[in-house]
Design a protein around this motif. Structure first.
Motif, mmCIF file in Angstrom:
data_model
loop_
_atom_site.group_PDB
_atom_site.id
_atom_site.type_symbol
_atom_site.label_atom_id
_atom_site.label_comp_id
_atom_site.label_asym_id
_atom_site.label_seq_id
_atom_site.Cartn_x
_atom_site.Cartn_y
_atom_site.Cartn_z
ATOM 1 N N PRO A 221 0.816 -1.224 0.000
ATOM 2 C CA PRO A 221 0.000 0.000 0.000
ATOM 3 C C PRO A 221 0.847 1.270 0.000
ATOM 4 C CG PRO A 221 0.076 -0.918 2.205
ATOM 5 C CD PRO A 221 0.829 -1.892 1.314
ATOM 6 N N VAL A 222 1.474 1.561 -1.116
ATOM 7 C CA VAL A 222 2.291 2.769 -1.258
ATOM 8 C C VAL A 222 1.926 3.437 -2.582
ATOM 9 C CG1 VAL A 222 4.208 1.905 0.137
ATOM 10 C CG2 VAL A 222 4.168 1.425 -2.319
ATOM 11 N N SER A 223 2.503 4.605 -2.845
ATOM 12 C CA SER A 223 2.223 5.320 -4.087
ATOM 13 C C SER A 223 2.765 4.552 -5.291
ATOM 14 C CB SER A 223 2.861 6.708 -4.044
ATOM 15 O OG SER A 223 4.278 6.601 -4.109
ATOM 16 N N LEU A 224 2.312 4.927 -6.488
ATOM 17 C CA LEU A 224 2.793 4.250 -7.687
ATOM 18 C C LEU A 224 4.298 4.400 -7.845
ATOM 19 C CD1 LEU A 224 0.125 4.934 -10.468
ATOM 20 C CD2 LEU A 224 0.284 3.025 -8.870
ATOM 21 N N GLU A 225 4.821 5.577 -7.557
ATOM 22 C CA GLU A 225 6.261 5.783 -7.678
ATOM 23 C C GLU A 225 7.018 4.892 -6.695
ATOM 24 O OE1 GLU A 225 9.648 9.322 -7.434
ATOM 25 O OE2 GLU A 225 7.524 9.803 -7.148
ATOM 26 N N GLU A 226 6.558 4.843 -5.466
ATOM 27 C CA GLU A 226 7.219 3.995 -4.467
ATOM 28 C C GLU A 226 7.103 2.517 -4.837
ATOM 29 O OE1 GLU A 226 6.746 6.281 -0.227
ATOM 30 O OE2 GLU A 226 4.888 5.727 -1.259
ATOM 31 N N LYS A 227 5.967 2.134 -5.408
ATOM 32 C CA LYS A 227 5.767 0.741 -5.786
ATOM 33 C C LYS A 227 6.696 0.354 -6.941
ATOM 34 C CE LYS A 227 1.708 -0.676 -5.140
ATOM 35 N NZ LYS A 227 0.264 -1.020 -5.148
ATOM 36 N N ALA A 228 6.818 1.241 -7.924
ATOM 37 C CA ALA A 228 7.727 0.978 -9.042
ATOM 38 C C ALA A 228 9.164 0.863 -8.543
ATOM 39 C CB ALA A 228 7.610 2.084 -10.082
ATOM 40 N N ASN A 229 9.550 1.761 -7.658
ATOM 41 C CA ASN A 229 10.905 1.704 -7.097
ATOM 42 C C ASN A 229 11.124 0.412 -6.313
ATOM 43 O OD1 ASN A 229 11.446 4.227 -8.169
ATOM 44 N ND2 ASN A 229 10.963 5.317 -6.276
ATOM 45 N N LEU A 230 10.119 -0.013 -5.580
ATOM 46 C CA LEU A 230 10.222 -1.245 -4.791
ATOM 47 C C LEU A 230 10.389 -2.458 -5.706
ATOM 48 C CD1 LEU A 230 10.062 -2.676 -2.039
ATOM 49 C CD2 LEU A 230 7.563 -2.674 -2.277
ATOM 50 N N LEU A 231 9.625 -2.507 -6.772
ATOM 51 C CA LEU A 231 9.726 -3.622 -7.720
ATOM 52 C C LEU A 231 11.122 -3.681 -8.348
ATOM 53 C CD1 LEU A 231 6.248 -3.160 -9.398
ATOM 54 C CD2 LEU A 231 6.988 -5.277 -8.289
ATOM 55 N N ILE A 232 11.610 -2.548 -8.807
ATOM 56 C CA ILE A 232 12.915 -2.517 -9.474
ATOM 57 C C ILE A 232 14.042 -2.782 -8.486
ATOM 58 C CG2 ILE A 232 14.558 -0.976 -10.628
ATOM 59 C CD1 ILE A 232 12.143 0.210 -12.125
ATOM 60 N N ASP A 233 13.966 -2.176 -7.308
ATOM 61 C CA ASP A 233 15.006 -2.392 -6.298
ATOM 62 C C ASP A 233 15.074 -3.858 -5.875
ATOM 63 O OD1 ASP A 233 15.550 0.288 -6.430
ATOM 64 O OD2 ASP A 233 14.550 0.807 -4.545
ATOM 65 N N THR A 234 13.913 -4.504 -5.771
ATOM 66 C CA THR A 234 13.894 -5.919 -5.392
ATOM 67 C C THR A 234 14.511 -6.782 -6.484
ATOM 68 O OG1 THR A 234 11.899 -5.566 -4.061
ATOM 69 C CG2 THR A 234 12.427 -7.837 -4.680
ATOM 70 N N ALA A 235 14.177 -6.495 -7.745
ATOM 71 C CA ALA A 235 14.781 -7.241 -8.857
ATOM 72 C C ALA A 235 16.294 -7.074 -8.860
ATOM 73 C CB ALA A 235 14.181 -6.778 -10.180
ATOM 74 N N ASN A 236 16.764 -5.878 -8.568
ATOM 75 C CA ASN A 236 18.213 -5.645 -8.480
ATOM 76 C C ASN A 236 18.822 -6.390 -7.298
ATOM 77 O OD1 ASN A 236 19.033 -4.055 -10.700
ATOM 78 N ND2 ASN A 236 18.089 -2.245 -9.805
ATOM 79 N N THR A 237 18.111 -6.439 -6.186
ATOM 80 C CA THR A 237 18.603 -7.166 -5.016
ATOM 81 C C THR A 237 18.746 -8.653 -5.322
ATOM 82 O OG1 THR A 237 17.593 -5.583 -3.484
ATOM 83 C CG2 THR A 237 18.103 -7.769 -2.614
ATOM 84 N N PHE A 238 17.841 -9.178 -6.156
ATOM 85 C CA PHE A 238 17.881 -10.592 -6.526
ATOM 86 C C PHE A 238 18.883 -10.884 -7.642
ATOM 87 C CE2 PHE A 238 13.224 -11.417 -5.070
ATOM 88 C CZ PHE A 238 13.648 -11.423 -3.748
ATOM 89 N N GLY A 239 19.596 -9.877 -8.099
ATOM 90 C CA GLY A 239 20.633 -10.105 -9.108
ATOM 91 C C GLY A 239 20.668 -9.086 -10.220
ATOM 92 N N GLY A 240 19.499 -8.557 -10.619
ATOM 93 C CA GLY A 240 19.441 -7.538 -11.667
ATOM 94 C C GLY A 240 20.200 -7.924 -12.923
#
Length: 272
Positions: A221-240
């Motif tokens: 439950p966050v803003s669209l910008e925060e959600k997009a950042n969370l998705l991308i940051d998580t993908a990078n954390t998993f290896g990117g």
């Protein structure tokens, strides 16, 4: 919601190079004024994928904007489908001609996801393995079907989803923009409900996490910008391992009071 219900849409797009690649061959764009969201994942030789994806996005966006400028205030979804196919074909020929004329771009192409929101309908076109998901009532559903060798193997019963996830042939697409003179873009139509969230993404996101992890992040439950950042940051954390792109579109019922005031101001505005 009736077929003529009005809807408002919020858009946010972000693309990231990832942790491994030196250049970004993904491209994204939104045009809220015409309800358009675009995402492309390029492929080809050195930097050629970047050329293909950016050409596809730019040409499709401008062609759709031209069409909407002359389409009137209430275009039908059937008209939008035709306009989208023609716009994408214009982009397809431009990418193909560039690939044929410029040696450094030989063999380039790109996936494409194109979403057009018209009142409470979504006209969704795609080719390749970039995807669109819909989050509704806490459930995440992929509403595009990959045009890929792996998907064909699963459709034929020759491979399970688990086997496909472990395959080394995940990047073999069976349909792409800029490869042939005529592009058979798959176009489908969906009803949109208030609070639906649509996620367009490249495989740089989905290759880094499973559907359960994607659902958990999309439900945050966050803003669209925060959600997009969370998705991308998580993908990078998993290896990117690849470029990562996300376009989020949030639907909500039109604010009746604000809608009335907007129409009133528009009606009373002086003509020039």
């Amino acid at each position: 919601m009736t077929p003529h219900s009005r809807m408002e849409y919020l858009f946010f797009a972000r693309t990231d190079c990832g942790r491994v690649r030196k250049n970004n061959e993904d491209a994204v764009a939104t045009a809220p004024e015409i309800g358009l969201a675009l995402l492309a994942d390029g492929m080809g030789g050195y930097n050629a994928g970047e050329v293909a994806s950016n050409m596809a996005i730019s040409i499709t966006e401008h062609a759709m904007a031209r069409w909407f400028a002359h389409a009137g205030t209430t275009p039908t979804t059937s008209d939008v489908r035709k306009a989208l196919q023609e716009s994408v074909q214009e982009a397809n020929l431009a990418v193909l001609n560039t690939a044929l004329q410029q040696p450094q771009c030989a063999g380039m192409g790109t996936t494409l996801v194109a979403a057009v929101f018209v009142q409470d309908r979504l006209v969704l076109g795609h080719m390749g393995d970039s995807r669109c998901y819909r989050l509704r009532d806490g459930q995440l559903q992929q509403i595009t079907r990959d045009h890929s060798w792996l998907q064909e193997q699963m459709d034929a019963g020759l491979m399970t989803p688990e086997e496909a996830a472990q395959s080394g042939n995940g990047n073999l697409v069976t349909r792409a923009l800029g490869v042939e003179e005529s592009t058979p873009m798959e176009i489908n139509e969906f009803q949109v409900l208030p609070q639906d969230l649509f996620l367009l993404c490249s495989d740089g996101l989905t290759d880094m996490m499973d559907d359960h992890e994607l659902l958990m992040l999309a439900n945050t439950p966050v803003s669209l910008e925060e959600k997009a950042n969370l998705l991308i940051d998580t993908a990078n954390t998993f290896g990117g391992r690849d470029n990562i792109s996300v376009v989020l579109v949030q639907a909500q019922a039109e604010n009746r009071k604000r809608g009335f005031i907007s129409r009133l101001l528009h009606k009373s505005s002086p003509r020039v």
